[in-house]
Write an enzyme that holds these catalytic residues in place. Structure first.
Site, mmCIF file in Angstrom:
data_model
loop_
_atom_site.group_PDB
_atom_site.id
_atom_site.type_symbol
_atom_site.label_atom_id
_atom_site.label_comp_id
_atom_site.label_asym_id
_atom_site.label_seq_id
_atom_site.Cartn_x
_atom_site.Cartn_y
_atom_site.Cartn_z
ATOM 1 N N ASP A 161 46.431 47.923 -12.903
ATOM 2 C CA ASP A 161 45.891 49.268 -12.666
ATOM 3 C C ASP A 161 46.703 50.075 -11.645
ATOM 4 O O ASP A 161 46.136 50.610 -10.667
ATOM 5 C CB ASP A 161 44.435 49.169 -12.149
ATOM 6 C CG ASP A 161 43.560 48.293 -13.032
ATOM 7 O OD1 ASP A 161 43.705 48.355 -14.261
ATOM 8 O OD2 ASP A 161 42.714 47.563 -12.477
ATOM 9 N N GLU A 178 38.880 54.323 -20.825
ATOM 10 C CA GLU A 178 38.895 54.131 -19.360
ATOM 11 C C GLU A 178 40.246 54.585 -18.807
ATOM 12 O O GLU A 178 41.118 55.030 -19.532
ATOM 13 C CB GLU A 178 38.649 52.655 -19.014
ATOM 14 C CG GLU A 178 39.739 51.737 -19.527
ATOM 15 C CD GLU A 178 39.457 50.259 -19.316
ATOM 16 O OE1 GLU A 178 38.354 49.891 -18.892
ATOM 17 O OE2 GLU A 178 40.378 49.464 -19.592
HETATM 18 O O1 FUB Z 1 41.023 46.068 -13.541
HETATM 19 C C1 FUB Z 1 39.689 46.108 -13.945
HETATM 20 C C2 FUB Z 1 39.511 47.083 -15.056
HETATM 21 O O2 FUB Z 1 40.346 46.708 -16.150
HETATM 22 C C3 FUB Z 1 39.942 48.479 -14.723
HETATM 23 O O3 FUB Z 1 39.027 49.175 -13.939
HETATM 24 C C4 FUB Z 1 40.156 49.014 -16.084
HETATM 25 O O4 FUB Z 1 40.824 50.229 -16.150
HETATM 26 C C5 FUB Z 1 40.916 47.880 -16.727
HETATM 27 O O5 FUB Z 1 42.274 47.924 -16.418
#
Ligand code: FUB
Length: 324
Positions: free
Chosen positions: A16, A223
């Site tokens: 991320d 996301e």
């Molecule tokens: O790293 C945890 C979660 O996985 C993140 O918040 C999402 O975007 C995905 O990468």
């Protein structure tokens, strides 16, 4: 030395990456993945992160430095676990670290911590940002100095539970032909510690002006929102989740609406990818992650970067992760 398309660090697992240029260097704000034998499920229980390590590079071919632990959940009074994808911003002469985590009721909220230095250590606020929810904060400080926070993630990120801005445990997923669940945006207060307004849902439409549908999994929001500006236009980019693309949409204002334009990156090794886009010394770079360092273990990821190029009309040239 950092190399494009290679893990930036190998002594810890990172994911991320939110990249920014501060003090003429590239600073990278990643999650810190931890190894464990726990469950891997659609709620994201496999992502058991507890702290943040901030990375920096003097240049794109310089060594990538790990500045050590900048914030740990034991120091954040409201957090019960899962410190997921963070972002950072600079305003008022201070650095702000924004991060999602589960509160004591297991509900994802967004927190903020401050520092005089881009690498921290960061001092967290006592409570989460009032009115915040879900995951994956990304902050744009616009040219007029107004700051906006973008956030939201489906499934384990609980965004579907907030369709009324009140948490609903048993949510119903939108029908395939209903508009997609959009990321949220809110202007931040001048001190960067609270929301100035109730978050609003961002509208993404196709070239004909029709909202992207929830069932259009190659294009719909899942996301990891990111906002950058290029030639005066606002670029909202995000992950499509189940189809594993990074895609983008362009708009004329920080809150949209945005018109879907296309793919940025094809799927990587591992389930998720999550990205940021930053300009450094006149070139643009995509920071992202894959699971290549762990040979494909979903929750053990590594951050990477590569140059990103635009066409003359402002569209982004799509990339394949394992080709130059
Ligand atoms: O790293 C945890 C979660 O996985 C993140 O918040 C999402 O975007 C995905 O990468």
């Amino acid at each position: 030395m950092a190399k494009q398309n290679e893990p930036l660090v190998t002594h810890i697992y990172t994911a991320d990456p939110s990249a920014h240029v501060f003090e003429d260097k590239i600073y990278i704000y990643p999650s810190h993945d931890l190894d464990h034998d726990g469950e891997d499920n659609d709620d994201g229980d496999q992502y058991k992160m507890e702290d943040y390590h901030i990375l920096s590079m003097d240049d794109v071919d310089a060594p990538c430095v790990d500045h050590g632990e900048a914030l740990h959940m034991k120091d954040v009074p409201w957090v019960s676990g899962q410190m997921w994808a963070p972002d950072a911003a600079f305003k008022n002469g201070k650095y702000y670290l924004y991060f999602p985590a589960r509160d004591k009721n297991g509900i994802f909220r967004l927190g903020v911590a401050t520092s005089d230095r881009p690498e921290g250590p960061f001092k967290p606020e006592e409570s989460f940002i009032l009115g915040s929810f879900s995951i994956d904060p990304a902050v744009l400080v616009d040219d007029d100095d107004k700051a906006y926070i973008y956030f939201g993630g489906l499934w384990g990120g609980q965004l579907e539970s907030w369709m009324t801005n009140n948490f609903t445990k048993d949510f119903v997923e939108p029908a395939a032909d209903a508009p997609m669940v959009g990321p949220r945006v809110a202007e931040l207060s001048d001190d960067m510690l609270s929301l100035k307004e109730i978050p609003q849902e961002i509208l993404v439409v196709d070239e004909e002006g029709n909202p992207i549908k929830a069932g259009d999994e190659d294009k719909r929001y899942f996301e990891g929102p990111w906002m950058h500006k290029y030639n005066g236009k606002y670029y909202l980019s995000y992950s499509t989740g189940t189809t594993h693309y990074l895609v983008y949409a362009i708009g004329d204002s920080p809150k949209g609406p945005f018109t879907y334009k296309g793919k940025i990156l094809d799927p990587v090794i591992g389930w998720t990818t999550h990205h940021s886009i930053v300009e450094f010394k006149g070139k643009w770079y995509l920071f992202y992650h894959d699971s290549s360092l762990s040979n494909g273990v979903n929750h053990l990821r590594c951050v990477k970067f590569r140059e990103l190029k635009y066409n003359e009309d402002g569209t982004i040239i799509p990339m394949k992760p394992y080709e130059e």
